[in-house]
Design a protein around this motif. Sequence first.
Motif, mmCIF file in Angstrom:
data_model
loop_
_atom_site.group_PDB
_atom_site.id
_atom_site.type_symbol
_atom_site.label_atom_id
_atom_site.label_comp_id
_atom_site.label_asym_id
_atom_site.label_seq_id
_atom_site.Cartn_x
_atom_site.Cartn_y
_atom_site.Cartn_z
ATOM 1 N N ASP A 32 0.829 -1.217 0.000
ATOM 2 C CA ASP A 32 0.000 0.000 0.000
ATOM 3 C C ASP A 32 0.862 1.266 0.000
ATOM 4 N N ASP A 60 -6.776 10.746 -6.497
ATOM 5 C CA ASP A 60 -7.943 10.007 -5.981
ATOM 6 C C ASP A 60 -7.518 8.617 -5.484
ATOM 7 N N LYS A 61 -6.574 7.987 -6.190
ATOM 8 C CA LYS A 61 -6.056 6.685 -5.747
ATOM 9 C C LYS A 61 -5.361 6.830 -4.391
ATOM 10 N N LYS A 64 -7.879 7.000 -1.540
ATOM 11 C CA LYS A 64 -8.467 5.707 -1.164
ATOM 12 C C LYS A 64 -7.576 4.977 -0.158
ATOM 13 N N PRO A 67 -7.328 8.440 3.302
ATOM 14 C CA PRO A 67 -8.444 9.385 3.116
ATOM 15 C C PRO A 67 -8.333 10.669 3.943
#
Length: 450
Positions: A32, A60-61, A64, A67
Amino acid sequence: MKKISFLFLLFVLQCNSTLLWAQTEPEEIKQDADQFEDSFYESLLQKGIENYDKAIVSLDKCLKLQPNNATVYFELGKNYLASKDYKNAYSSFERATQIDPTNEWFWVGMYDVSYETRNFSQAIVITNKLITFDSKYKEDLTSLYMATSQFDKALDLINELNETSGKTERRELYKIQILSEGKYQNTEISNLISQIEKDPKEESNYIALINLYSRNNEEEKAFETAKKLAEAIPTSEWAQVSLFKNYLENNEAQKAINAMNITLASAKIDSKIKHRMLNEFLIFTDKNPQYSPDLEKAIAYFDSDKEVNVAKEVGKFYHNKKQWDKAIKYYERALKNGDSEDIETNLLLLQAYTEVKQFELVGKKAMTMIESFPSQPQFYYYSGLANNQLRQFKKAKDILEMGLDYLVDDKTMEINFNIQLGEAYNGLGDDKKKELYFSKANQLLKEKKQ
């Protein structure tokens, strides 16, 4: 208004793994983190080549995965702003400030959107927040107050900044704009008086106050302020205004002349002050004619004055005193330096020529003016009068009869025309018409007295 510039914010990866990924296997955490880093730097790359849409997709990725990362929202805001998507830009910057309200540049982003969309009221709220980070933003707040016509707040802030940071050209221009509306001038007068009391050696406050008083035609207050300036800063050019007055009152002529010449040559001093000074010296010179050469020199300072024809006004001064030779001298100078066809000055000059019996000059000047202003009866009258005095009665009669056609509701001029026509016919030996015109003149005189 100067738009606040963005500084490039270096992103520092912050992975709150203890809370966010407490139940995640180490290998998954690493994956991640790598994905976040890859996506974030991809967004920077795409933004660098102005592919804002692709940069937004990459960010935007990132969201995710993290946040609540304020820096990602900040970068989103920058990309939305660059692509003129102002609504999303503002909400992105706003979200960044909600997560981390201590970061100045997140607030700057909100300001930039507000500025771009000309939402100055919103920008004022944000700028007041920015001031808590750095007082330099007060300059922007001043401009915002001007843009929203909040002149009272702008004036207070300008005065505060002038005192704490020194004056700037922009703020001084703002102040001139504000003070053009009279209702703010009393506030500024009070401020300047206060500043003079705090720092009596600061010349600019005296000058600003003198200019305000002068603009309001409060000349006595202007001179009183100049007197205080002279006491505080005797070397000031403005101080010479007050010193001049004192020297005249004490009959120290040469000192007064020196002070006057310094003042008249100064580009700093208001023209109204200069005109008043010249008028006082004119009165002084009338009683002390030995200083006439100094008066001549003083009047020369005004030869290029486009607002007031000073030589004409000096001519009127001597005209009222029936000092015709001096009046003629200055009327001729006025016509030479200003508008050579000014009707009032030419009529005054014709009257002065008549008083000293320079009838050839009267006739020549009057005919020149008739050519330029064929519907002005006064010039026909002076031409007729001059020709009668030069015993050119036929010419006088013809010119006067032409001029009669332009007489409208002016009994005094009609009386004068009839008298001169009577003189012309008398010179021509026509007693019948002579009596006719003298009779008309007498009748008009009676009517005028009733």
